[in-house]
Design a protein around this motif. Structure first.
Motif, short mmCIF file in Angstrom:
data_model
loop_
_atom_site.label_atom_id
_atom_site.label_comp_id
_atom_site.label_asym_id
_atom_site.label_seq_id
_atom_site.Cartn_x
_atom_site.Cartn_y
_atom_site.Cartn_z
N PRO A 169 -17.80 32.68 2.19
CA PRO A 169 -18.45 31.49 2.75
C PRO A 169 -18.85 31.67 4.21
O PRO A 169 -18.38 32.61 4.87
N GLU A 228 -10.93 26.43 3.54
CA GLU A 228 -12.03 25.66 4.11
C GLU A 228 -11.76 25.07 5.51
O GLU A 228 -12.64 25.06 6.36
N LEU A 253 -21.38 24.72 3.48
CA LEU A 253 -20.19 24.97 2.66
C LEU A 253 -20.41 24.43 1.24
O LEU A 253 -20.01 25.06 0.25
N GLU A 254 -21.09 23.27 1.17
CA GLU A 254 -21.37 22.68 -0.14
C GLU A 254 -22.30 23.59 -0.95
O GLU A 254 -22.05 23.86 -2.13
N TYR A 294 -22.74 26.77 -0.57
CA TYR A 294 -22.01 27.98 -0.92
C TYR A 294 -21.16 27.76 -2.17
O TYR A 294 -21.20 28.56 -3.10
N ARG A 295 -20.41 26.63 -2.16
CA ARG A 295 -19.53 26.36 -3.31
C ARG A 295 -20.31 26.29 -4.61
O ARG A 295 -19.85 26.75 -5.64
N SER A 296 -21.53 25.72 -4.56
CA SER A 296 -22.25 25.57 -5.82
C SER A 296 -22.89 26.88 -6.29
O SER A 296 -23.20 27.01 -7.46
N GLU A 325 -19.85 30.91 -7.37
CA GLU A 325 -19.03 31.23 -8.53
C GLU A 325 -19.71 32.18 -9.53
O GLU A 325 -19.13 33.20 -9.93
#
Ligand code: AMP
Length: 219
Positions: A9, A118, A173-174, A176-178, A181
């Protein structure tokens, strides 16, 4: 010869580690973020297209990134190997990278995934200072420059990144999270993924990265 991707991230330490690996291995650090910021500073067509996305913390479209990387990876210095920092960031980019490498007749050695919780990412990004001339990275509290506000390496005046504002940090960050994976899954399935703890002091992270990449290239 080392061909390595650093995943992780924003704020995980990809830039810092990639710069250290460049010095250790003598291969170029290729950072899409640095290339895009340079294009913005130069006011090129690419920079004008990318700037709005970057300031908002959104990803620049895959086709723009892939065109840029196709050209970059074909340059002579990348024939010795490379550390990719901030690319690929989406599954489509990973697929595009495979096609580029196939055309060049080379393969990846390892994908290192830097893991940092985070709260720590937000803390790091909020106090980050960067050198607009040589891209050196500092942290107000934990890694300040020797002379306040000046780059240790080249003396330029340090700045905060436009996208290190709280709203942009949250959005990055949002995003990146989506997107992360599926990328991690792909590289895990290919047997290339190595998770590395990015929380420790920078040099212990560097040693851990080198150990996992050496294990891979020694096979
Ligand atoms: P970085 O310096 O890697 O944090 O990148 C800064 C910004 O540049 C990102 O928040 C994106 O807006 C853009 N960017 C950098 N690399 C990529 C990429 N591989 N795909 C899409 N956008 C990117």
């Amino acid at each position: 010869m080392k061909r390595v991707i650093l995943l992780g991230p924003p704020g995980a330490g990809k830039g810092t580690q990639a710069q250290a690996l460049q010095a250790r291995w003598g291969v170029p650090q290729i950072s899409t973020g640095d290339m895009l910021r340079q294009a913005v500073r130069d006011g090129t067509a690419l920079g004008r297209r990318a700037q709005g996305y970057m300031n908002a913390g959104e990803y620049v479209p895959d086709d723009v990134i892939l065109d840029m990387m196709q050209e970059r990876l074909a340059r002579p210095d990348a024939a010795r190997g490379f550390v990719l920092d901030g690319f690929p960031r989406t599954l489509a980019q990973a697929e595009g990278l495979d096609r580029i490498l196939e055309r060049l007749g080379v393969a990846l050695d390892a994908v290192v995934d830097l893991e940092v919780p985070e709260e720590e990412l937000v803390r790091r990004l909020s106090g980050r200072l960067v050198c607009p001339e040589c891209e050196a990275i500092y942290q107000r509290d934990t890694q300040p420059p020797k002379t306040p506000g000046r780059c240790d390496r080249c003396g330029a005046e340090l700045v905060e990144r436009e996208d290190d504002r709280p709203e942009a940090i949250r959005r990055r960050l949002e995003v990146y999270r989506s997107e992360a994976e599926p990328l991690q899954r792909r590289y895990r399935e290919q047997g290339l993924l190595h998770a590395v703890n990015g929380m420790g002091p920078g040099d212990s992270t560097l040693r851990e990265i080198e150990r996992s990449v050496d294990a891979e290239t020694a096979r």
